[in-house]
Motif scaffolding. Sequence first.
Motif, PDB file in Angstrom:
ATOM      1  N   HIS A 306      49.354  37.312  24.017  1.00  0.00           N
ATOM      2  CA  HIS A 306      47.946  37.193  24.385  1.00  0.00           C
ATOM      3  C   HIS A 306      47.768  36.164  25.495  1.00  0.00           C
ATOM      4  O   HIS A 306      48.119  34.989  25.332  1.00  0.00           O
ATOM      5  CB  HIS A 306      47.111  36.778  23.178  1.00  0.00           C
ATOM      6  CG  HIS A 306      46.946  37.846  22.158  1.00  0.00           C
ATOM      7  ND1 HIS A 306      45.818  37.971  21.382  1.00  0.00           N
ATOM      8  CD2 HIS A 306      47.766  38.865  21.779  1.00  0.00           C
ATOM      9  CE1 HIS A 306      45.957  39.006  20.552  1.00  0.00           C
ATOM     10  NE2 HIS A 306      47.138  39.564  20.787  1.00  0.00           N
ATOM     11  N   ASP A 307      47.233  36.612  26.606  1.00  0.00           N
ATOM     12  CA  ASP A 307      46.867  35.739  27.716  1.00  0.00           C
ATOM     13  C   ASP A 307      45.435  36.069  28.098  1.00  0.00           C
ATOM     14  O   ASP A 307      45.115  37.230  28.384  1.00  0.00           O
ATOM     15  CB  ASP A 307      47.800  35.963  28.901  1.00  0.00           C
ATOM     16  CG  ASP A 307      47.407  35.121  30.103  1.00  0.00           C
ATOM     17  OD1 ASP A 307      47.847  33.959  30.177  1.00  0.00           O
ATOM     18  OD2 ASP A 307      46.638  35.639  30.945  1.00  0.00           O
ATOM     19  N   LEU A 308      44.575  35.066  28.104  1.00  0.00           N
ATOM     20  CA  LEU A 308      43.148  35.301  28.275  1.00  0.00           C
ATOM     21  C   LEU A 308      42.841  36.039  29.573  1.00  0.00           C
ATOM     22  O   LEU A 308      42.085  37.021  29.569  1.00  0.00           O
ATOM     23  CB  LEU A 308      42.382  33.978  28.228  1.00  0.00           C
ATOM     24  CG  LEU A 308      40.865  34.072  28.414  1.00  0.00           C
ATOM     25  CD1 LEU A 308      40.239  34.959  27.348  1.00  0.00           C
ATOM     26  CD2 LEU A 308      40.239  32.669  28.394  1.00  0.00           C
ATOM     27  N   GLU A 309      43.416  35.605  30.672  1.00  0.00           N
ATOM     28  CA  GLU A 309      43.095  36.233  31.948  1.00  0.00           C
ATOM     29  C   GLU A 309      43.616  37.673  32.008  1.00  0.00           C
ATOM     30  O   GLU A 309      42.958  38.554  32.572  1.00  0.00           O
ATOM     31  CB  GLU A 309      43.657  35.402  33.100  1.00  0.00           C
ATOM     32  CG  GLU A 309      43.002  34.031  33.242  1.00  0.00           C
ATOM     33  CD  GLU A 309      41.473  34.117  33.299  1.00  0.00           C
ATOM     34  OE1 GLU A 309      40.937  34.977  34.043  1.00  0.00           O
ATOM     35  OE2 GLU A 309      40.807  33.346  32.584  1.00  0.00           O
ATOM     36  N   ILE A 314      42.460  43.543  31.640  1.00  0.00           N
ATOM     37  CA  ILE A 314      42.629  44.814  30.933  1.00  0.00           C
ATOM     38  C   ILE A 314      41.277  45.355  30.483  1.00  0.00           C
ATOM     39  O   ILE A 314      40.990  46.563  30.612  1.00  0.00           O
ATOM     40  CB  ILE A 314      43.584  44.625  29.744  1.00  0.00           C
ATOM     41  CG1 ILE A 314      45.022  44.411  30.250  1.00  0.00           C
ATOM     42  CG2 ILE A 314      43.520  45.815  28.787  1.00  0.00           C
ATOM     43  CD1 ILE A 314      45.988  43.981  29.168  1.00  0.00           C
ATOM     44  N   ALA A 315      40.420  44.467  29.966  1.00  0.00           N
ATOM     45  CA  ALA A 315      39.087  44.894  29.529  1.00  0.00           C
ATOM     46  C   ALA A 315      38.285  45.453  30.694  1.00  0.00           C
ATOM     47  O   ALA A 315      37.572  46.463  30.562  1.00  0.00           O
ATOM     48  CB  ALA A 315      38.349  43.728  28.879  1.00  0.00           C
ATOM     49  N   PRO A 359      35.170  32.911  25.321  1.00  0.00           N
ATOM     50  CA  PRO A 359      35.322  33.380  26.719  1.00  0.00           C
ATOM     51  C   PRO A 359      35.684  34.860  26.820  1.00  0.00           C
ATOM     52  O   PRO A 359      35.163  35.564  27.699  1.00  0.00           O
ATOM     53  CB  PRO A 359      36.435  32.482  27.262  1.00  0.00           C
ATOM     54  CG  PRO A 359      36.385  31.255  26.414  1.00  0.00           C
ATOM     55  CD  PRO A 359      36.016  31.736  25.047  1.00  0.00           C
ATOM     56  N   LEU A 360      36.576  35.320  25.959  1.00  0.00           N
ATOM     57  CA  LEU A 360      36.953  36.736  26.008  1.00  0.00           C
ATOM     58  C   LEU A 360      35.785  37.613  25.583  1.00  0.00           C
ATOM     59  O   LEU A 360      35.495  38.638  26.226  1.00  0.00           O
ATOM     60  CB  LEU A 360      38.162  36.996  25.118  1.00  0.00           C
ATOM     61  CG  LEU A 360      38.654  38.447  25.049  1.00  0.00           C
ATOM     62  CD1 LEU A 360      39.011  38.982  26.433  1.00  0.00           C
ATOM     63  CD2 LEU A 360      39.839  38.579  24.108  1.00  0.00           C
ATOM     64  N   ILE A 361      35.112  37.227  24.501  1.00  0.00           N
ATOM     65  CA  ILE A 361      33.976  38.030  24.027  1.00  0.00           C
ATOM     66  C   ILE A 361      32.877  38.074  25.080  1.00  0.00           C
ATOM     67  O   ILE A 361      32.279  39.131  25.344  1.00  0.00           O
ATOM     68  CB  ILE A 361      33.444  37.484  22.691  1.00  0.00           C
ATOM     69  CG1 ILE A 361      34.501  37.667  21.588  1.00  0.00           C
ATOM     70  CG2 ILE A 361      32.143  38.166  22.304  1.00  0.00           C
ATOM     71  CD1 ILE A 361      34.103  37.068  20.253  1.00  0.00           C
ATOM     72  N   ALA A 362      32.606  36.934  25.735  1.00  0.00           N
ATOM     73  CA  ALA A 362      31.563  36.899  26.764  1.00  0.00           C
ATOM     74  C   ALA A 362      31.912  37.845  27.910  1.00  0.00           C
ATOM     75  O   ALA A 362      31.035  38.550  28.442  1.00  0.00           O
ATOM     76  CB  ALA A 362      31.386  35.473  27.273  1.00  0.00           C
ATOM     77  N   HIS A 363      33.168  37.864  28.304  1.00  0.00           N
ATOM     78  CA  HIS A 363      33.598  38.768  29.374  1.00  0.00           C
ATOM     79  C   HIS A 363      33.438  40.226  28.951  1.00  0.00           C
ATOM     80  O   HIS A 363      32.921  41.049  29.719  1.00  0.00           O
ATOM     81  CB  HIS A 363      35.055  38.473  29.734  1.00  0.00           C
ATOM     82  CG  HIS A 363      35.597  39.345  30.818  1.00  0.00           C
ATOM     83  ND1 HIS A 363      35.342  39.130  32.158  1.00  0.00           N
ATOM     84  CD2 HIS A 363      36.372  40.477  30.761  1.00  0.00           C
ATOM     85  CE1 HIS A 363      35.929  40.068  32.879  1.00  0.00           C
ATOM     86  NE2 HIS A 363      36.573  40.896  32.062  1.00  0.00           N
TER      87      HIS A 363
END
Length: 692
Positions: A306-309, A314-315, A359-363
């Motif tokens: 798992h890497d946030l960026e 991918i999203a 941060p991931l959910i917001a994106h």
Amino acid sequence: MQAKTWHLGDSHQSLVLASFADTLPEVVYWGPPLPDTEDLKQLAAASATDVTGGMVDRNAPISLCPEASQTFPGQIGLTGRDPEGRTLAPQFRFESEASTSHGLTLTYADSQHDLNLIFELSLTPGTSLFRMQTRLETAREITVDWLAAPVLPIPAHTGEMIEFSGRWCAEFQTRRLPFAPGARMRDNRTGRSDHAHFPALIACSSATSNTGGEAYAFHYGWSGGHRMVAEELADGRRQVQFGHASASMKKGRSFSTAPLFATYSASGFNGAAIRFQRHLRENIVVGAREPRPVHYNCWEAVYFDHDLEELKAIATRAAGLGAERFVLDDGWFGLRDDDTSSLGDWVIDKRKYPDGLTPLIAHVKALGLEFGIWFEPEMINEDSELFRARPDWVLGSPDQVRGRQQLVLDLAREDVRAYLYDCIAPVLAQNDIGYIKWDHNRVLPVVDAAQTEGVYALIDRLRADFPHVEIESCASGGGRIDFGILERTQRVWLSDSNDALERQRIQHEAALFLPASVTGSHVGPRVSHTSGRTLNMSLRAWTAAQRYLGFEMDPRELSDEEIATLKEVTGWWKANRNWMMRADILRLDVSDPAMIAEQQLAEDGERFVVFAALLRTSDPILQQPVRLTGLDAGASYRINLVNREDAPGLSRGAPLLKENTLVASGQYLMSHGLILPWRFPESIWVIEGQRQ
């Protein structure tokens, strides 16, 4: 002999019960609907069988719970022991009855052993599916090893049965067997409905097909281990029993089977299948999102890395393809870098997510997608803070064989369920999460109904407190699919196999019971991670579009051509999903064994889509016409080949659908069928039909 009689029936089927001299009721008729003028007492009297040499003086009935005290020669419906360990052989007698507009409750008692046996029987309006359940109550604690749901006879003219088996990545395998003297028994002790033991059976004749002939279909709505008995007695009579797996009930004062769902069809396997599909969609599944959102799962893109960026990138690509939900799979919690650690430690991993999931959910939300997350709450790793603190919470013995590097938590314990709730609820409450992928990746070390009841209780509590959160049932793919888990979930992960050729067969067989609206099907990677096979995007995308569409690959690997195809198919699915998710899936009878074909027919019958997949090279050069089903014979339909641009260069002729639409009667389409262009193996044709 005096008899009490009862009739449950509608325009599709009739079930007639009779109780002679207040003994347990037996089915004296099950089949096509009887007229209202039918004399049920006469049917009861006509059910009496003869006695001849080598037999006891009176044949024991195949009652709703065949009794040892009646000298029943086959598998009995209740096996238990009293507090002193003596085998129970009760003699139940009629106590009371209660009727509703669609059902019946019959209570029988055995005064010597202080036992009550209650049968709850109903026929659901609209879907014509019997729901049957047996309950045993006692004044003192006894041990029950086996209790059958209401037992039903199978007519002698059927002759064959279809049972379900399978394995990981190859679920819903069907096997057609002849009835023969003796018992065909499946005792599934894995603790879940399982890849190899989907809890169902279909009795039929050799002439029964998807579109014609008689079928008697059964499904046991239970998520734990189950037992199925299909028995032909020496005298030729047959019975079918379903219940919990042997020895899973143990001691107590109240015992209940799960519901047994059953139906009779005079119109082949499809007649039964659409009743199960409709009943699940309309009466079992609660709280499903409408419209069904296109699903993206990141598992086969990143696994535990798992890497946030990277996940944000991918999203973004998934949203560009048409996804409407992003699911973060295994690896976000504890110190979870592989499958050897951290199950049970449901705390966000600060190494990977220093600012939490926000941060991931917001994106993801900014892209317009719903956010989902993976849990495997029933399991624990030895390398976990939970195991180090509470090794006594593990189900089974300490020296048991491990499965997938993990052990199982004892969910029969209230403190275990409370701990898991207190872990999961804050994650849901503190983050904008609309979806859970609930996994279950190993069989249980012991079979115990209390474990399954504990799982139900935990999910029920979470559903009550977070009703907006959908849940997907996953158990290494299709290891826990049944009407019991689907009372609490809104989607099933049909198989871990994203190989479209494997999926064609799995989806086709699962449609005997499951509608498209709950059946997750994903577009996998170009090279399947489970089969190693390389398949083109058209086949992968259209196969997923036959059910509840999703993606499960790294979208960064896609070529421009693959992106264009996937976006086109996804757009088509979105334009059609409202009616398709409520359509009947009708399996078509085809003459070419290399082909799987099905027709999805809208509720109002005004439109349909046919998917005809060629899995391998056909034996003849030209394929035979594909005959449709379920249409109005006198109506006209406009037929269009959706993906005609997929016709290969070797298709050199001019079949009508290759360039033009066809207008033909329902009679022609069902009797003659559609002539399709030649195509390569591992390809699919998609045909739309609209009533004129």
